[in-house]
Design an enzyme around this catalytic site. Structure first.
Site, PDB file in Angstrom:
ATOM      1  N   GLN A   1       0.803  -1.336  -6.739  1.00  0.00           N
ATOM      2  CA  GLN A   1      -0.411  -1.680  -7.494  1.00  0.00           C
ATOM      3  C   GLN A   1      -0.173  -1.817  -8.994  1.00  0.00           C
ATOM      4  OE1 GLN A   1      -3.438   1.215  -6.939  1.00  0.00           O
ATOM      5  NE2 GLN A   1      -4.891   0.203  -8.281  1.00  0.00           N
TER       6      GLN A   1
ATOM      7  N   SER B   1       2.124   8.206   1.925  1.00  0.00           N
ATOM      8  CA  SER B   1       1.308   7.034   2.277  1.00  0.00           C
ATOM      9  C   SER B   1       1.540   6.609   3.730  1.00  0.00           C
ATOM     10  CB  SER B   1       1.658   5.838   1.374  1.00  0.00           C
ATOM     11  OG  SER B   1       1.306   6.082   0.045  1.00  0.00           O
ATOM     12  N   ILE B   2       0.453   6.210   4.375  1.00  0.00           N
ATOM     13  CA  ILE B   2       0.565   5.710   5.751  1.00  0.00           C
ATOM     14  C   ILE B   2       1.483   4.480   5.776  1.00  0.00           C
ATOM     15  CG2 ILE B   2      -0.727   4.622   7.631  1.00  0.00           C
ATOM     16  CD1 ILE B   2      -3.083   6.485   6.931  1.00  0.00           C
TER      17      ILE B   2
ATOM     18  N   GLY C   1       0.774  -1.245   0.000  1.00  0.00           N
ATOM     19  CA  GLY C   1       0.000   0.000   0.000  1.00  0.00           C
ATOM     20  C   GLY C   1       0.801   1.289   0.000  1.00  0.00           C
TER      21      GLY C   1
ATOM     22  N   ASP D   1      -1.777  -6.292  -7.812  1.00  0.00           N
ATOM     23  CA  ASP D   1      -3.099  -5.664  -7.799  1.00  0.00           C
ATOM     24  C   ASP D   1      -4.027  -6.631  -7.078  1.00  0.00           C
ATOM     25  OD1 ASP D   1      -5.776  -4.940  -8.449  1.00  0.00           O
ATOM     26  OD2 ASP D   1      -5.015  -3.739 -10.121  1.00  0.00           O
TER      27      ASP D   1
ATOM     28  N   ILE E   1      -4.504  -0.736   2.107  1.00  0.00           N
ATOM     29  CA  ILE E   1      -5.061  -0.663   0.753  1.00  0.00           C
ATOM     30  C   ILE E   1      -6.552  -0.335   0.815  1.00  0.00           C
ATOM     31  CG2 ILE E   1      -5.700  -2.128  -1.217  1.00  0.00           C
ATOM     32  CD1 ILE E   1      -2.994  -3.534  -0.881  1.00  0.00           C
TER      33      ILE E   1
ATOM     34  N   ARG F   1      -2.966  13.489   5.387  1.00  0.00           N
ATOM     35  CA  ARG F   1      -2.989  14.085   4.033  1.00  0.00           C
ATOM     36  C   ARG F   1      -2.339  13.167   3.002  1.00  0.00           C
ATOM     37  NH1 ARG F   1      -4.303  19.544   4.717  1.00  0.00           N
ATOM     38  NH2 ARG F   1      -4.015  20.244   6.861  1.00  0.00           N
TER      39      ARG F   1
ATOM     40  N   LYS G   1     -15.121  -0.143   5.581  1.00  0.00           N
ATOM     41  CA  LYS G   1     -14.271  -0.174   6.789  1.00  0.00           C
ATOM     42  C   LYS G   1     -14.954  -0.970   7.916  1.00  0.00           C
ATOM     43  CE  LYS G   1     -10.653   2.216   5.414  1.00  0.00           C
ATOM     44  NZ  LYS G   1      -9.467   1.456   4.959  1.00  0.00           N
TER      45      LYS G   1
ATOM     46  N   TYR H   1     -17.864  10.106   3.469  1.00  0.00           N
ATOM     47  CA  TYR H   1     -17.111   8.846   3.568  1.00  0.00           C
ATOM     48  C   TYR H   1     -17.929   7.682   2.997  1.00  0.00           C
ATOM     49  CZ  TYR H   1     -13.208   6.072   5.280  1.00  0.00           C
ATOM     50  OH  TYR H   1     -12.102   5.256   5.352  1.00  0.00           O
TER      51      TYR H   1
ATOM     52  N   ALA I   1      -5.374   8.979  -0.763  1.00  0.00           N
ATOM     53  CA  ALA I   1      -6.687   8.404  -0.436  1.00  0.00           C
ATOM     54  C   ALA I   1      -7.600   9.476   0.164  1.00  0.00           C
ATOM     55  CB  ALA I   1      -6.528   7.225   0.523  1.00  0.00           C
TER      56      ALA I   1
END
Ligand code: NAD
Length: 267
Positions: free
Chosen positions: A45, A24-25, A18, A69, A97, A198, A168, A161, A201
């Site tokens: 990906q 990215s986290i 991811g 992917d 992801i 930030r 989630k 959301y 996503a």
């Protein structure tokens, strides 16, 4: 960003899924783990993202970088086969992801959600956790630890959301069921429910960036969620420090998730 150095992950190998870019986290978590001695493999990906993430992975000494992917079973099988061929076993997995059509991450959930995007969102953002946990567990015969990334939209309604919140909620339920199945094998399975960050996503959610300010102003700590905070939680859950903790959803959001009525809005 400074990640504390040490040996908590020395001798441990794991897969991080991811990383799209340096925001990215998954990249924050990877840096935190590498600073504690972890050896990391990465998946990306597609080709477009490879260009950005390969130099990042290489900057922390990783050379095992695989395309995957998660909508494609053969691609997942191939990535895990390559990982198994090179390492034989892994100790941990990071699943970070998610995807949904941004046209549906706005306005009315009821009016805007199509069958096609509902299923695609659930496939990529929830089922992929089950699919990669299954494959990773085969490489964790002597135990291990896995985490995924969730958000408060699983539990409460958050503007825009929408279908991602539903995915989630499924992701968190999947965490408990996977944890049940893999517990006897000594594999711990947890989720981190992170405050707004930030990233690409977040940019896909209408008004998503406003959630950062709200998260800060209404949180108990009155501060932003930090990447170091998320990475620290990941380190706890993925290292031996996290022993005895499984099937948990840990909130790393400066305490935002417990607020019922924000300060100043009592009347
Ligand atoms: P990001 O855009 O950097 O990461 C999302 C990742 O999902 C990307 O690397 C992308 O390539 C990957 N992805 C999407 N579809 C894929 C597919 N079909 N196959 C393989 N990979 C695919 O954004 P991020 O914010 O770092 O997101 C990581 C996770 O953290 C997501 O699950 C997200 O929902 C979650 N999260 C984000 C926030 C936030 O505010 N940014 C808060 C809580 C949880």
């Amino acid at each position: 960003m400074a990640y504390p150095t040490g040996n908590l992950m020395a001798g441990k190998r794991g897969l991080v899924m991811g990383v799209a870019n340096d925001k990215s986290i998954a990249w924050g978590i990877a840096q935190g783990l590498a600073a504690q001695g972890a050896e990391l493999a990465f998946t990306y990906q597609g080709e477009a993202l490879e260009k950005r993430m390969r130099p990042l992975a290489e900057s922390i000494g990783s050379s095992l970088i695989l395309e995957c992917d998660v909508t494609n079973d053969e691609a997942m099988d191939a990535a895990f086969a390559a990982l198994e061929k090179t390492w034989g076993k892994i100790d941990f997995l990071v699943h970070a992801i998610a995807f949904s059509d941004k046209n549906e991450l706005q306005g009315s959930f009821t009016e805007n959600t199509t069958r096609e995007n509902f299923l695609r969102t659930m496939d990529i953002s929830a089922f992929s956790w089950v699919a990669v946990a299954k494959r990773a567990s085969k490489m964790m015969q002597s135990g291990g630890s896995m985490i995924t990334l969730s958000y408060l939209g699983a539990e409460r309604v958050i503007p825009s959301y929408n279908v991602m919140g539903v995915a989630k909620a499924a992701l968190e339920a999947c965490t408990r069921y996977i944890a049940r199945d893999l517990g006897p094998q000594g594999i711990r399975v947890n989720a981190i429910s992170a405050g707004p960050m930030r990233t690409l996503a977040l940019a896909g959610i209408k008004g998503g960036r406003d959630l950062v300010g709200t998260g800060r102003n209404w949180s108990l700590l009155k501060e932003d969620t930090t990447m170091e905070g998320i990475a620290g939680c990941a380190l706890w859950l993925l290292s031996d420090l996290g022993q005895s903790t499984t099937a948990e959803v840990v909130h790393v959001d400066a305490g935002f998730h417990v607020v019922g009525v924000p300060d100043g809005l009592e009347a």
